[in-house]
Design a protein around this motif. Structure first.
Motif, PDB file in Angstrom:
ATOM      1  N   ILE A  22       0.845  -1.203   0.000  1.00 45.55           N
ATOM      2  CA  ILE A  22       0.000   0.000   0.000  1.00 45.55           C
ATOM      3  C   ILE A  22       0.876   1.248   0.000  1.00 45.55           C
ATOM      4  O   ILE A  22       0.671   2.183  -0.779  1.00 45.55           O
ATOM      5  CB  ILE A  22      -0.944  -0.012   1.230  1.00 45.55           C
ATOM      6  CG1 ILE A  22      -2.026  -1.085   1.052  1.00 45.55           C
ATOM      7  CG2 ILE A  22      -1.567   1.364   1.451  1.00 45.55           C
ATOM      8  CD1 ILE A  22      -2.822  -1.393   2.324  1.00 45.55           C
ATOM      9  N   ALA A  26       1.341   4.109  -2.844  1.00 44.13           N
ATOM     10  CA  ALA A  26       1.040   5.502  -2.507  1.00 44.13           C
ATOM     11  C   ALA A  26       2.249   6.396  -2.798  1.00 44.13           C
ATOM     12  O   ALA A  26       2.101   7.481  -3.367  1.00 44.13           O
ATOM     13  CB  ALA A  26       0.636   5.612  -1.038  1.00 44.13           C
ATOM     14  N   ASN A  30       1.219   9.109  -5.445  1.00 43.82           N
ATOM     15  CA  ASN A  30       0.794  10.405  -4.898  1.00 43.82           C
ATOM     16  C   ASN A  30       1.573  11.602  -5.437  1.00 43.82           C
ATOM     17  O   ASN A  30       0.964  12.642  -5.714  1.00 43.82           O
ATOM     18  CB  ASN A  30       0.802  10.368  -3.368  1.00 43.82           C
ATOM     19  CG  ASN A  30      -0.242   9.406  -2.806  1.00 43.82           C
ATOM     20  OD1 ASN A  30      -1.022   8.824  -3.560  1.00 43.82           O
ATOM     21  ND2 ASN A  30      -0.246   9.225  -1.503  1.00 43.82           N
ATOM     22  N   PHE A  54      -7.230   1.516  10.098  1.00 41.94           N
ATOM     23  CA  PHE A  54      -6.513   2.599   9.434  1.00 41.94           C
ATOM     24  C   PHE A  54      -7.150   3.938   9.763  1.00 41.94           C
ATOM     25  O   PHE A  54      -8.371   4.030   9.902  1.00 41.94           O
ATOM     26  CB  PHE A  54      -6.588   2.458   7.908  1.00 41.94           C
ATOM     27  CG  PHE A  54      -5.837   1.297   7.332  1.00 41.94           C
ATOM     28  CD1 PHE A  54      -4.444   1.309   7.280  1.00 41.94           C
ATOM     29  CD2 PHE A  54      -6.514   0.206   6.813  1.00 41.94           C
ATOM     30  CE1 PHE A  54      -3.754   0.237   6.719  1.00 41.94           C
ATOM     31  CE2 PHE A  54      -5.829  -0.866   6.252  1.00 41.94           C
ATOM     32  CZ  PHE A  54      -4.445  -0.844   6.202  1.00 41.94           C
ATOM     33  N   GLN A  56      -6.382   7.717   7.803  1.00 38.87           N
ATOM     34  CA  GLN A  56      -5.528   8.327   6.768  1.00 38.87           C
ATOM     35  C   GLN A  56      -5.946   9.760   6.500  1.00 38.87           C
ATOM     36  O   GLN A  56      -7.136  10.059   6.365  1.00 38.87           O
ATOM     37  CB  GLN A  56      -5.612   7.510   5.474  1.00 38.87           C
ATOM     38  CG  GLN A  56      -4.600   7.970   4.415  1.00 38.87           C
ATOM     39  CD  GLN A  56      -4.584   7.088   3.183  1.00 38.87           C
ATOM     40  OE1 GLN A  56      -5.570   6.420   2.880  1.00 38.87           O
ATOM     41  NE2 GLN A  56      -3.478   7.092   2.453  1.00 38.87           N
ATOM     42  N   LEU A  68      -8.749  10.148  -5.587  1.00 37.84           N
ATOM     43  CA  LEU A  68      -7.952   9.123  -4.910  1.00 37.84           C
ATOM     44  C   LEU A  68      -8.790   8.410  -3.852  1.00 37.84           C
ATOM     45  O   LEU A  68      -8.775   7.183  -3.761  1.00 37.84           O
ATOM     46  CB  LEU A  68      -6.698   9.750  -4.280  1.00 37.84           C
ATOM     47  CG  LEU A  68      -5.824   8.778  -3.481  1.00 37.84           C
ATOM     48  CD1 LEU A  68      -5.313   7.635  -4.362  1.00 37.84           C
ATOM     49  CD2 LEU A  68      -4.651   9.512  -2.839  1.00 37.84           C
ATOM     50  N   ARG A  71     -11.004   5.738  -5.147  1.00 42.31           N
ATOM     51  CA  ARG A  71     -10.292   4.482  -5.399  1.00 42.31           C
ATOM     52  C   ARG A  71     -10.028   3.740  -4.106  1.00 42.31           C
ATOM     53  O   ARG A  71     -10.283   2.545  -3.989  1.00 42.31           O
ATOM     54  CB  ARG A  71      -8.936   4.785  -6.045  1.00 42.31           C
ATOM     55  CG  ARG A  71      -8.941   4.720  -7.547  1.00 42.31           C
ATOM     56  CD  ARG A  71      -7.789   5.502  -8.093  1.00 42.31           C
ATOM     57  NE  ARG A  71      -6.520   4.794  -7.946  1.00 42.31           N
ATOM     58  CZ  ARG A  71      -5.492   4.984  -8.755  1.00 42.31           C
ATOM     59  NH1 ARG A  71      -5.596   5.845  -9.750  1.00 42.31           N
ATOM     60  NH2 ARG A  71      -4.383   4.330  -8.584  1.00 42.31           N
ATOM     61  N   ARG A  77      -8.572  -4.356   0.717  1.00 39.47           N
ATOM     62  CA  ARG A  77      -7.695  -4.551   1.865  1.00 39.47           C
ATOM     63  C   ARG A  77      -8.229  -3.868   3.129  1.00 39.47           C
ATOM     64  O   ARG A  77      -7.636  -3.977   4.204  1.00 39.47           O
ATOM     65  CB  ARG A  77      -6.280  -4.089   1.540  1.00 39.47           C
ATOM     66  CG  ARG A  77      -5.621  -5.035   0.529  1.00 39.47           C
ATOM     67  CD  ARG A  77      -4.325  -4.495   0.003  1.00 39.47           C
ATOM     68  NE  ARG A  77      -4.555  -3.360  -0.880  1.00 39.47           N
ATOM     69  CZ  ARG A  77      -3.617  -2.807  -1.648  1.00 39.47           C
ATOM     70  NH1 ARG A  77      -2.387  -3.300  -1.629  1.00 39.47           N
ATOM     71  NH2 ARG A  77      -3.903  -1.779  -2.428  1.00 39.47           N
ATOM     72  N   MET A 111       3.400   9.863   1.323  1.00 39.50           N
ATOM     73  CA  MET A 111       2.481   9.191   2.249  1.00 39.50           C
ATOM     74  C   MET A 111       3.341   8.549   3.325  1.00 39.50           C
ATOM     75  O   MET A 111       4.062   7.591   3.061  1.00 39.50           O
ATOM     76  CB  MET A 111       1.608   8.146   1.538  1.00 39.50           C
ATOM     77  CG  MET A 111       0.488   7.554   2.399  1.00 39.50           C
ATOM     78  SD  MET A 111      -0.600   8.771   3.242  1.00 39.50           S
ATOM     79  CE  MET A 111      -1.392   9.602   1.853  1.00 39.50           C
TER      80      MET A 111
END
Ligand SMILES: Cc1cc2nc3c(=O)[nH]c(=O)nc-3n(C[C@H](O)[C@H](O)[C@H](O)COP(=O)(O)O)c2cc1C
Length: 142
Positions: A22, A26, A30, A54, A56, A68, A71, A77, A111
């Motif tokens: 992940i 990212a 990004n 998580f 974020q 983003l 998505r 996950r 990220m």
């Protein structure tokens, strides 16, 4: 500059390699869309096998951030994404004591990933964590 903060549940059985994938995705993607941010991953270590969570923070041009997130929210996950805050960075961070660099809170992180045992579940909780983390990562004042 726009930001979105959400929380979600990690897929049960998520592996360290999933987290690495992940973050690798990212960090590659990004910068191409002008997004920076911070990903927190938490797992209650006292409970073996407990599903992780998580939180974020995604910041950048509004269209890029929202596209983003559209998505990310469908990524198998994790599940049950729930938006804690979205809007202009300048508004969302008011009173947090964090430094705004080029209108962003995490201007040097395409990220970042931080693992914690317990995650903040609110905007102010997240900003409080980010401020402490920011202070710790600053060089000590001479
Ligand atoms: C918790 C979590 C956070 C993610 N954060 C990002 C991110 O910041 N940037 C990114 O490009 N993909 C991120 N992803 C991965 C995206 O969901 C998606 O897999 C990736 O953008 C590739 O999309 P594609 O398969 O449509 O090319 C994240 C996934 C999860 C589960």
């Amino acid at each position: 500059m726009h930001a979105l903060l959400y929380r979600s549940r990690a897929r049960p059985g998520l592996l360290a390699s999933d987290l690495n994938d992940i973050i690798a995705t990212a960090q590659a993607h990004n910068p191409t869309i002008g997004v920076t941010g911070l990903l927190l991953y938490g797992e209650l270590s006292a409970i073996p096998g407990a599903p992780g969570e998580f939180v974020q923070w995604i910041e950048g041009p509004e269209d890029a951030v929202e596209a983003l997130y559209a998505r990310i929210e469908n990524d198998p996950r994790h599940s049950e994404p729930s938006v804690l805050a979205r809007g202009p960075v300048a508004e969302l961070q008011k009173g947090s004591g964090l430094r705004l660099v080029s209108d962003r809170l995490f201007s040097s992180w395409s990220m970042g990933l931080v693992r914690l045992s317990e995650l903040p579940a609110t905007r102010s909780g997240f900003l409080g964590f980010a401020r402490e983390w920011d202070e710790e990562s600053l060089p000590a004042a001479a």
